[in-house]
Design an enzyme around this catalytic site. Sequence first.
Site, PDB file in Angstrom:
ATOM      1  N   LYS A  10       0.817  -1.205   0.000  1.00  0.00           N
ATOM      2  CA  LYS A  10       0.000   0.000   0.000  1.00  0.00           C
ATOM      3  C   LYS A  10       0.860   1.268   0.000  1.00  0.00           C
ATOM      4  O   LYS A  10       2.065   1.211   0.211  1.00  0.00           O
ATOM      5  CB  LYS A  10      -0.931  -0.034   1.207  1.00  0.00           C
ATOM      6  CG  LYS A  10      -1.919  -1.192   1.145  1.00  0.00           C
ATOM      7  CD  LYS A  10      -2.828  -1.193   2.348  1.00  0.00           C
ATOM      8  CE  LYS A  10      -3.832  -2.321   2.262  1.00  0.00           C
ATOM      9  NZ  LYS A  10      -4.764  -2.275   3.408  1.00  0.00           N
ATOM     10  N   TYR A  51     -12.648  -3.144  -3.565  1.00  0.00           N
ATOM     11  CA  TYR A  51     -13.197  -3.002  -2.219  1.00  0.00           C
ATOM     12  C   TYR A  51     -14.724  -2.947  -2.199  1.00  0.00           C
ATOM     13  O   TYR A  51     -15.325  -2.436  -1.249  1.00  0.00           O
ATOM     14  CB  TYR A  51     -12.631  -1.737  -1.559  1.00  0.00           C
ATOM     15  CG  TYR A  51     -11.174  -1.829  -1.207  1.00  0.00           C
ATOM     16  CD1 TYR A  51     -10.718  -2.767  -0.278  1.00  0.00           C
ATOM     17  CD2 TYR A  51     -10.237  -0.980  -1.794  1.00  0.00           C
ATOM     18  CE1 TYR A  51      -9.370  -2.851   0.050  1.00  0.00           C
ATOM     19  CE2 TYR A  51      -8.887  -1.068  -1.462  1.00  0.00           C
ATOM     20  CZ  TYR A  51      -8.464  -2.005  -0.543  1.00  0.00           C
ATOM     21  OH  TYR A  51      -7.133  -2.092  -0.213  1.00  0.00           O
ATOM     22  N   ASN A 114      -2.169   0.027   6.806  1.00  0.00           N
ATOM     23  CA  ASN A 114      -1.572  -1.184   7.339  1.00  0.00           C
ATOM     24  C   ASN A 114      -0.619  -1.894   6.382  1.00  0.00           C
ATOM     25  O   ASN A 114      -0.478  -3.116   6.431  1.00  0.00           O
ATOM     26  CB  ASN A 114      -2.658  -2.130   7.849  1.00  0.00           C
ATOM     27  CG  ASN A 114      -3.659  -2.495   6.772  1.00  0.00           C
ATOM     28  OD1 ASN A 114      -3.329  -2.590   5.598  1.00  0.00           O
ATOM     29  ND2 ASN A 114      -4.896  -2.700   7.170  1.00  0.00           N
ATOM     30  N   HIS A 117      -1.848  -5.604   1.571  1.00  0.00           N
ATOM     31  CA  HIS A 117      -3.069  -6.375   1.383  1.00  0.00           C
ATOM     32  C   HIS A 117      -2.660  -7.731   0.838  1.00  0.00           C
ATOM     33  O   HIS A 117      -1.794  -7.818  -0.039  1.00  0.00           O
ATOM     34  CB  HIS A 117      -4.009  -5.694   0.367  1.00  0.00           C
ATOM     35  CG  HIS A 117      -5.061  -6.632  -0.146  1.00  0.00           C
ATOM     36  ND1 HIS A 117      -6.239  -6.846   0.519  1.00  0.00           N
ATOM     37  CD2 HIS A 117      -5.083  -7.452  -1.228  1.00  0.00           C
ATOM     38  CE1 HIS A 117      -6.949  -7.744  -0.153  1.00  0.00           C
ATOM     39  NE2 HIS A 117      -6.270  -8.127  -1.206  1.00  0.00           N
ATOM     40  N   GLU A 128      -9.262 -11.050  -7.399  1.00  0.00           N
ATOM     41  CA  GLU A 128      -8.379  -9.895  -7.308  1.00  0.00           C
ATOM     42  C   GLU A 128      -7.294  -9.906  -8.381  1.00  0.00           C
ATOM     43  O   GLU A 128      -6.937  -8.852  -8.915  1.00  0.00           O
ATOM     44  CB  GLU A 128      -7.765  -9.836  -5.906  1.00  0.00           C
ATOM     45  CG  GLU A 128      -8.810  -9.548  -4.844  1.00  0.00           C
ATOM     46  CD  GLU A 128      -8.309  -9.689  -3.427  1.00  0.00           C
ATOM     47  OE1 GLU A 128      -7.142 -10.095  -3.215  1.00  0.00           O
ATOM     48  OE2 GLU A 128      -9.089  -9.390  -2.501  1.00  0.00           O
TER      49      GLU A 128
END
Length: 140
Positions: A10, A51, A114, A117, A128
């Site tokens: 990320k 998402y 965080n 992913h 994905e």
Amino acid sequence: MTQRTLVLLKPDAVDRGLVGEILGRIERKAGWRIVALELRTLDLDTLRVHYAEHEGRPFYQPLLEFMSGSPSVALVVEGERVVEGMRALAGPTDPIAAAPGSIRGDFGTVVRENLVHASDSEKSAEREIEIFFPTLAGRP
């Protein structure tokens, strides 16, 4: 059983200069290999599809803004039990709950940003990978 999974490093991982460290951890796992990798700024259309299950939740819009704000690294990792293994390597979303040695345990600071992913199931991984690397979709 050999699997493939999608991993996103990320924007916070890229901004903090942790890409090499995280990729190194992935590459050092015996039997795992990176089969696709790209640095890109993710567009809102892609993120909305990725998402979609979170739409309507309070964190959805801030998540889209964070993820589209600066570049991420998208990659596909292949290997034995890589879906489960990559989730363990990432650690729980909460960096306080994440064990030392996991990516989030060693480098995480807040829940929302965080670092990484990783697909949560083989079915999610297939979906994905299709979103981020459509030319790899359906390949073993």
